[in-house]
Structure formats: structure tokens, C-alpha cells
Enzyme design. Structure first.
Site, PDB file in Angstrom:
ATOM      1  N   LYS A   1       0.819  -1.226  -0.011  1.00 21.04           N
ATOM      2  CA  LYS A   1      -0.042   0.284   0.160  1.00 21.04           C
ATOM      3  C   LYS A   1       0.972   1.307  -0.067  1.00 21.04           C
ATOM      4  O   LYS A   1       2.128   1.277   0.230  1.00 21.04           O
ATOM      5  CB  LYS A   1      -1.005   0.001   1.048  1.00 21.04           C
ATOM      6  CG  LYS A   1      -0.320  -0.016   2.507  1.00 21.04           C
ATOM      7  CD  LYS A   1      -1.209  -0.036   3.649  1.00 21.04           C
ATOM      8  CE  LYS A   1      -0.383   0.267   4.895  1.00 21.04           C
ATOM      9  NZ  LYS A   1      -1.338  -0.093   6.269  1.00 21.04           N
TER      10      LYS A   1
ATOM     11  N   ARG B   1     -10.166   0.324  15.561  1.00 22.66           N
ATOM     12  CA  ARG B   1      -9.797   0.877  14.339  1.00 22.66           C
ATOM     13  C   ARG B   1     -10.885   0.365  13.257  1.00 22.66           C
ATOM     14  O   ARG B   1     -11.805   1.409  12.913  1.00 22.66           O
ATOM     15  CB  ARG B   1      -8.553   1.090  13.641  1.00 22.66           C
ATOM     16  CG  ARG B   1      -8.014   2.046  12.798  1.00 22.66           C
ATOM     17  CD  ARG B   1      -6.738   1.952  12.377  1.00 22.66           C
ATOM     18  NE  ARG B   1      -6.101   0.855  11.631  1.00 22.66           N
ATOM     19  CZ  ARG B   1      -5.048   0.450  11.484  1.00 22.66           C
ATOM     20  NH1 ARG B   1      -4.101   1.585  11.522  1.00 22.66           N
ATOM     21  NH2 ARG B   1      -4.752  -0.525  10.701  1.00 22.66           N
TER      22      ARG B   1
ATOM     23  N   HIS C   1      -5.737  -7.135  13.504  1.00 18.63           N
ATOM     24  CA  HIS C   1      -4.586  -6.308  13.443  1.00 18.63           C
ATOM     25  C   HIS C   1      -4.046  -6.063  15.001  1.00 18.63           C
ATOM     26  O   HIS C   1      -4.759  -5.595  15.732  1.00 18.63           O
ATOM     27  CB  HIS C   1      -4.826  -5.071  12.851  1.00 18.63           C
ATOM     28  CG  HIS C   1      -3.541  -4.380  12.529  1.00 18.63           C
ATOM     29  ND1 HIS C   1      -3.458  -4.180  10.713  1.00 18.63           N
ATOM     30  CD2 HIS C   1      -2.598  -3.748  13.021  1.00 18.63           C
ATOM     31  CE1 HIS C   1      -2.281  -3.640  10.566  1.00 18.63           C
ATOM     32  NE2 HIS C   1      -1.708  -3.232  11.780  1.00 18.63           N
TER      33      HIS C   1
ATOM     34  N   TYR D   1      14.194  31.442   6.096  1.00 15.31           N
ATOM     35  CA  TYR D   1      12.992  32.324   6.152  1.00 15.31           C
ATOM     36  C   TYR D   1      12.791  32.677   7.883  1.00 15.31           C
ATOM     37  O   TYR D   1      13.013  31.897   8.630  1.00 15.31           O
ATOM     38  CB  TYR D   1      11.616  31.471   5.827  1.00 15.31           C
ATOM     39  CG  TYR D   1      11.540  31.500   4.470  1.00 15.31           C
ATOM     40  CD1 TYR D   1      11.404  32.662   3.701  1.00 15.31           C
ATOM     41  CD2 TYR D   1      11.329  30.217   3.764  1.00 15.31           C
ATOM     42  CE1 TYR D   1      11.055  32.698   2.249  1.00 15.31           C
ATOM     43  CE2 TYR D   1      11.121  30.110   2.220  1.00 15.31           C
ATOM     44  CZ  TYR D   1      11.148  31.435   1.620  1.00 15.31           C
ATOM     45  OH  TYR D   1      10.674  31.196   0.224  1.00 15.31           O
TER      46      TYR D   1
ATOM     47  N   CYS E   1      12.500  25.001   3.734  1.00 16.04           N
ATOM     48  CA  CYS E   1      11.805  25.765   2.821  1.00 16.04           C
ATOM     49  C   CYS E   1      11.107  24.776   1.933  1.00 16.04           C
ATOM     50  O   CYS E   1      11.258  23.536   1.969  1.00 16.04           O
ATOM     51  CB  CYS E   1      12.809  26.515   2.083  1.00 16.04           C
ATOM     52  SG  CYS E   1      13.877  27.706   2.816  1.00 16.04           S
TER      53      CYS E   1
ATOM     54  N   ARG F   1       1.336 -11.343   7.387  1.00 15.34           N
ATOM     55  CA  ARG F   1       1.499 -10.061   6.650  1.00 15.34           C
ATOM     56  C   ARG F   1       2.729  -9.159   7.049  1.00 15.34           C
ATOM     57  O   ARG F   1       2.925  -8.956   8.188  1.00 15.34           O
ATOM     58  CB  ARG F   1       0.131  -9.145   6.900  1.00 15.34           C
ATOM     59  CG  ARG F   1      -1.096  -9.963   6.527  1.00 15.34           C
ATOM     60  CD  ARG F   1      -2.327  -9.021   6.848  1.00 15.34           C
ATOM     61  NE  ARG F   1      -2.259  -8.200   7.890  1.00 15.34           N
ATOM     62  CZ  ARG F   1      -2.788  -8.474   9.041  1.00 15.34           C
ATOM     63  NH1 ARG F   1      -3.611  -9.566   8.975  1.00 15.34           N
ATOM     64  NH2 ARG F   1      -3.131  -7.946  10.054  1.00 15.34           N
TER      65      ARG F   1
ATOM     66  N   ASP G   1      11.527  23.852  -1.328  1.00 12.28           N
ATOM     67  CA  ASP G   1      12.366  23.320  -2.199  1.00 12.28           C
ATOM     68  C   ASP G   1      13.671  23.363  -1.882  1.00 12.28           C
ATOM     69  O   ASP G   1      14.512  22.564  -2.618  1.00 12.28           O
ATOM     70  CB  ASP G   1      12.258  24.114  -3.567  1.00 12.28           C
ATOM     71  CG  ASP G   1      10.808  24.247  -4.164  1.00 12.28           C
ATOM     72  OD1 ASP G   1      10.036  23.459  -4.512  1.00 12.28           O
ATOM     73  OD2 ASP G   1      10.439  25.731  -4.270  1.00 12.28           O
TER      74      ASP G   1
END
Length: 383
Positions: free
Chosen positions: A50, A148, A177, A276, A324, A234, A326
């Protein structure tokens, strides 16, 4: 448009972005064998792919696992399973969290849904009957403590009644689970889950009249509770190189290496700021390196202010100031480096678990958060 500018219909990001996520299929094969070595010969193996195979390349990982002989694959959502089918994967694929409006598509692509509530079971039976299915395989999920998803133990009679009134559906698997299989302090809780799951399985088999595949153990469960393998296990994170404990990590090989380069070096003086909001201020003369990746690539702002460290020249260099979009900046004072030098963010040299821990998170979040704009490079260290 200038006459000398040639438009490119589909730009190749791998030729543009200097940051690359390297994916080693050799490590994947190694990890699979380590996990299988802990199983009984008859125990089936389900590989979880997944979230783009934990942030790597779902199709390539699935193809390799299919070649290596795993028995099952699992995805979170129907669309992920469809992408694998469209890529030619023929293994059984379990959809762990299907939604009612996607059940028809599950059947169309031969995906096996995990059914976790009376509402979903009724919806699936209705869909399967409309599509004139017979004995379509489903997996029933029971809640044993994670709270869950899943039926309750006292839902067994209701589930059986719904199933006995249709020929469209057959229970292929039974799952739950584990909530804390990686935590030695929660061993008593985990053992209670194991006992409850076994009890539910016995009750269900008596009513169904046949034995479905029972699967409960996750990666940490395989490593810590081998006595509870049932018919199938699993594994997700351990396949990608992380065992949730140092002694298991030592046996596994990280699948991904996130690497980049130094774009520019800056010498700054005492009192000068970096980035920044002037979030970092130098107390002495320092050498700062700017790297071409940031929170748009999956390295979030939580890794700033020294909480994240990168690996270069055999040493760790802290991320300084605010990350930042990028770019990010690291302190390389005292290191013999130059612009263009390679940098490892995480990988075999500097684990994703260690990198993530500095910011108070886990390898799962870091790995699955690497942006799609970061090119993936597939290698195989066994060839």
C-alpha cells in the site's frame, strides 16, 4: 514564445531534479528471505504494498515480489489494487480498507475486499448478487483491541447468518490487526489479542464448516510472536528494511536511499541569519550548504532546527533554520566538502528510522511522504 525554445510535452523529472530516491530490489529480496526464514514452511506470506509500496514504486515492488514467490499482496484502497492489475499483477490482492462505492470495481478486477462491518458486508453481498457471483472471496476483519476497523466478537452469529443466506460470497480469509506487537511492555495485551483472535476463528469455522486463511501477524508480530503464524502472515515495513527494533534492523537492509547534492555553499559571520523568518542565527563563523529538497519533496518543516541530520563525507550535518518548500540548509562547518558533492538524507548509511526519530516521528511517515516529484531510480544490488 521565443523561436529557439522547443516545447517538451512530457519533461523527464529524473533529468532535472538532483534529488533521487534510489530503490534497491536486492534489499527487498534479502528482507523477504530474512522474514521467510522465521516462518514454518507451510505458512503463506502476504506482502503489503500500500501507499506506493511505502513510498517507493508499487508496481516494480509487486512485480519483484511476485517473481520471488509471495502468496498474496495487500493494498489499502481499491484504486491501488486496480493500478497493480493494470500493471499485469496476477497474485491475489487484498484490499484492506474498501469503501462501499468501490465494491463493484473490486469484483471487476478480481480484488479481495476486507469486510469489516455489517454495513459493508450487506453492501458487498448485494453487489456480488447483482453481478451474479458465486463464492466470491472475501476476508472478514475482527477487532481484537486496535479499535480501528473490524467486527466485534459478538458479531459472529450475525455475520454467519448473512453469509448463510447467499451463495455469492465465500470467506477466504479471517484477519485482525495487532496494536503493539513491537512493544515488549505490551506483551500481555498482545497475547490477549492472539487468544481472542484464535477464539473468534474457532467459532467462525464451526459455523462456516470450513477453514479460511487466518492472518494476524504484522512485521513485528512475525519477529516477536512466531507461535501465532496461523495460515498466513502479513509484512509491510520489514520488507522495506525496518524491523521496529535495533536487533531486527541489523538483519534487514533499507530498500530506499534518498540522495541529493550540495547546490551552494555560503560562509556566514557571527550574528547572520539563515532562511525564512531568520530562524537560525550564527554564533560563530560557519559554512552552510543549501540542498535541493524541501517540504514539497517530503522533508517537512519538523526536521528543521537541528532535528534532522543528513550524511555527507562520512559525518552527520544538522539541518538549520526552517525547511523551505524546495530547499533546506545544513551546517557543514569543518567538513571538507564542495558544491556538487553527494549527500545522503537516509539510506543504509543513515537509516530513515534515525532520521525520523530526531523529529519525533517514525520511518513509516517519512518513507511514505516522499513526494512524487522526486524521481525513483530502480537498482538491484544482487545483479
Amino acid at each position: 514564445m521565443p523561436k529557439n525554445l522547443t516545447p517538451i510535452a512530457n519533461p523527464d523529472l529524473s533529468q532535472e531534479h538532483p534529488t533521487v530516491l534510489e530503490i534497491d530490489l536486492g534489499a527487498l529480496k534479502h528482507n523477504l528471505q530474512v522474514l521467510k526464514s522465521r516462518l514454518q514452511q507451510k505458512t503463506k506470506f502476504l506482502a503489503v504494498v500500500k501507499a506506493f509500496a511505502y513510498g517507493s514504486d508499487a508496481l516494480k515492488i509487486a512485480q519483484t515480489l511476485e517473481e520471488e514467490g509471495v502468496d498474496y499482496l495487500a493494498v489499502a484502497y481499491t484504486s491501488e489494487g486496480i493500478a497493480l492489475r493494470d500493471g499485469g499483477i496476477r497474485l491475489p490482492i487484498l484490499v484492506l480498507h474498501p469503501q462501499p462505492d468501490q465494491l463493484s470495481r473490486c469484483i471487476d478486477r478480481c480484488l479481495e475486499p476486507s469486510i469489516y462491518s455489517p454495513r459493508l458486508l450487506r453492501a458487498f453481498v448485494k453487489t456480488a448478487e447483482e453481478k451474479q457471483q458465486t463464492d466470491y472471496p472475501i476476508h472478514l476483519k475482527f477487532n481484537t483491541g486496535l479499535n480501528r476497523l473490524g467486527f466485534w466478537e459478538n458479531d459472529v452469529d450475525r455475520v454467519n447468518e448473512l453469509l448463510q443466506n447467499t451463495r455469492s460470497t465465500k470467506v477466504k480469509g479471517l484477519l485482525s490487526h495487532l496494536a503493539a506487537s513491537d512493544d515488549p511492555a505490551e506483551k500481555e495485551f498482545t497475547q490477549a489479542q492472539l487468544k481472542q483472535f484464535e477464539k473468534i476463528g474457532k467459532e467462525l469455522v464451526e459455523k462456516l464448516g470450513y477453514q479460511p486463511l487466518r492472518h494476524l501477524l504484522n512485521s513485528s508480530g512475525i519477529l516477536n510472536y512466531p507461535e501465532a503464524q496461523f495460515e498466513m502472515v502479513r509484512s509491510g515495513i520489514a520488507l522495506y528494511g525496518y524491523g521496529n527494533a535495533p536487533e531486527f534492523d541489523a538483519e534487514l537492509k533499507p530498500l530506499g536511499r534518498l540522495r541529493t547534492v550540495i547546490s551552494q555553499l555560503h560562509k556566514i559571520e557571527p550574528g547572520e541569519s539563515v532562511g525564512y523568518n531568520r530562524a537560525y542565527k550564527a554564533e560563530a563563523y560557519q559554512l552552510i550548504a543549501t540542498l535541493p529538497l524541501g517540504h514539497a519533496d517530503g522533508i517537512g518543516r519538523q526536521y528543521g532546527h537541528g532535528k534532522g541530520q543528513v550524511w555527507l563525507q562520512g559525518q552527520l550535518a544538522p539541518i538549520i533554520g526552517n525547511v523551505c518548500m524546495d530547499m533546506l540548509m545544513v551546517d557543514v562547518t569543518g567538513l571538507d566538502c564542495k558544491e556538487g558533492d553527494p549527500v545522503i538524507v537516509f539510506g543504509p548509511e543513515h537509516s530513515a528510522e534515525d532520521f525520523a526519530r530526531g523529529a519525533g516521528t517514525i520511518s513509516y511517515e517519512l518513507l511514505t511522504g516522499i513526494s512524487s516529484r522526486v524521481p525513483r531510480q530502480i537498482i538491484d544490488s544482487t545483479r
